[in-house]
Write an enzyme that holds these catalytic residues in place. Structure first.
Site, short mmCIF file in Angstrom:
data_model
loop_
_atom_site.label_atom_id
_atom_site.label_comp_id
_atom_site.label_asym_id
_atom_site.label_seq_id
_atom_site.Cartn_x
_atom_site.Cartn_y
_atom_site.Cartn_z
N LYS A 184 41.80 26.46 43.01
CA LYS A 184 41.92 27.52 41.99
C LYS A 184 43.17 27.36 41.18
O LYS A 184 44.27 26.86 41.87
CB LYS A 184 42.10 28.99 42.74
CG LYS A 184 41.46 30.06 41.58
CD LYS A 184 39.78 30.52 41.86
CE LYS A 184 39.81 31.30 40.66
NZ LYS A 184 38.16 31.44 40.65
N GLY A 203 32.35 47.20 35.70
CA GLY A 203 32.61 46.32 35.03
C GLY A 203 31.44 45.52 34.15
O GLY A 203 30.45 44.90 35.04
#
Ligand code: NAI
Length: 354
Positions: free
Chosen positions: A79, A181
């Protein structure tokens, strides 16, 4: 961002980068390359401290190892995070091109793509400096590529269908689902749920997106601070991580949690606590793998059809984890973690033997 737990598999490397000319400050964490190049998106966020950015990269890269392993992909876990000041007014294209040079310097050990805060446009800038990037626009029809979010939404939807069947014995049309969201994934998921006949509660800080969902899907708006604890059957976290935490866990009325957000549990122990409270938790990295499945197929030059086939496996895979959790009495997140670690360990052993 959430607290970190001791990790069972140590990280292979953590790289810090600074480029004074463009203002780039980035961390690339390589958790594991046991199964292939470490792959995971590039998060762009305003961090209060460098340690928070590094902590995020460490935690998220480990999650990617498990996600990629569980999805059966020939990829390890990595990441990147870019620490972007809130008042950044520099050249965004130059910044991402500089980030591309950082990725290139790792010689293919890390492959990047979009994550929260980065876009297809940004990945095009990255691609000016490295080939180790995916999430670029589709070049040929039938070929994998482009925004991975629709595939993520599809995987979450299929997993939710399985969870509702197994836990309630009902199709989604008989459920109330709360979507936290309404970004790229949340909005696409809400559309699928609406099409399936589910009743929707929706929440986002972005009023325009909420209004859109209310208008298009007849959804009911819930304030951001109320959505986690609102009365509903299924909670679909599709915003940020650690939403199952010490402050929220007691308020959750949903019986199923199944959504796209990464690292939904503040700590693994929260998974056991959910199980004790009779709340079924669909492991985030198992159900939200659709995006990385798309990214992987794009990187390897595979077809869109292969993406759809792999995404379709997410529901049955969740079903098998439910069987195992029921047999062993363990919390779902622990069953999934054990499986993922075993896949990585087997990959490492195969590599050693080769
Ligand atoms: P996004 O950035 O497009 O959307 C996130 C949305 O959540 C935004 O509209 C934002 O306003 C809203 N939001 C933030 N905090 C909120 C809160 N407290 N309450 C309500 N709404 C809030 O992100 P995207 O791509 O939709 O991803 C959503 C989540 O899924 C992220 O955690 C991401 O890491 C994860 N994910 C995304 C994948 C993808 O393919 N895009 C793949 C796997 C995981």
């Amino acid at each position: 961002m959430s607290r970190m737990e001791p990790m069972e598999l140590p990280h292979e490397a953590v790289h810090l980068f600074e480029d004074a000319r463009t203002g780039l400050r980035a961390v690339i964490a390589i958790h594991s390359t046991a199964l292939g190049p470490a792959a995971g998106g590039c998060r762009v966020w305003h961090y209060a401290a460098d340690s928070a950015a590094t902590g995020d990269a460490l935690r998220l890269s480990e999650g990617m190892t498990y996600k990629n392993a569980m999805a059966g992909l020939p990829l390890g876990g990595g990441k990147a995070v870019i620490m972007l000041p809130a008042d950044f007014d520099g050249d965004r294209r130059a910044l991402f091109k500089a980030f591309g040079r950082c990725v290139e310097s790792l010689q293919g050990r890390y492959v990047t793509a979009e994550d929260v805060g980065s876009t297809v446009e940004d990945m095009l800038s990255v691609a000016a400096a490295t080939d180790h990037v995916a999430g670029l626009p589709q070049t040929r029809s039938g070929q994998a590529g482009g925004d991975p979010s629709p595939h993520t939404a599809q995987g979450v939807f299929l997993a939710m269908q399985v969870a509702a069947e197994r836990k309630f014995g009902t199709p989604l049309k008989d459920t109330v689902v709360g979507v936290q969201g309404l970004g790229n994934v949340g909005m696409a998921l809400a559309a699928k749920l609406s099409h399936a006949g589910a009743k929707l509660l929706v929440s986002d800080m972005n009023e325009r997106r909420v209004a859109q969902a209310v208008h298009m899907f007849g959804a009911q708006q819930v304030a951001p601070e109320k959505i986690v604890g609102a009365p509903m059957d299924i909670l679909a976290p599709c915003a940020m991580g650690a939403i199952v935490n010490h402050a929220t866990i007691g308020s959750i009325q949903a019986r199923i949690i199944c959504g796209a957000a990464n690292n939904q549990l503040e700590t693994p122990a929260r998974g056991a606590e959910l199980a004790r409270r009779g709340i079924f938790y669909a492991p985030d990295y198992l159900v939200n793998a659709g995006g990385i499945i798309s990214v992987c197929a794009e990187y390897l030059g595979e077809s869109l059809e292969s993406v759809e086939r792999r995404v379709a496996e997410i529901g049955p895979r969740l079903g098998r984890m439910i069987d195992e959790a029921e047999r062993s009495g363990e919390a779902m997140n622990l069953v999934a973690d054990r499986h993922a670690r075993q896949i990585v360990a087997d990959g490492r052993a195969r590599r050693k033997a080769a």
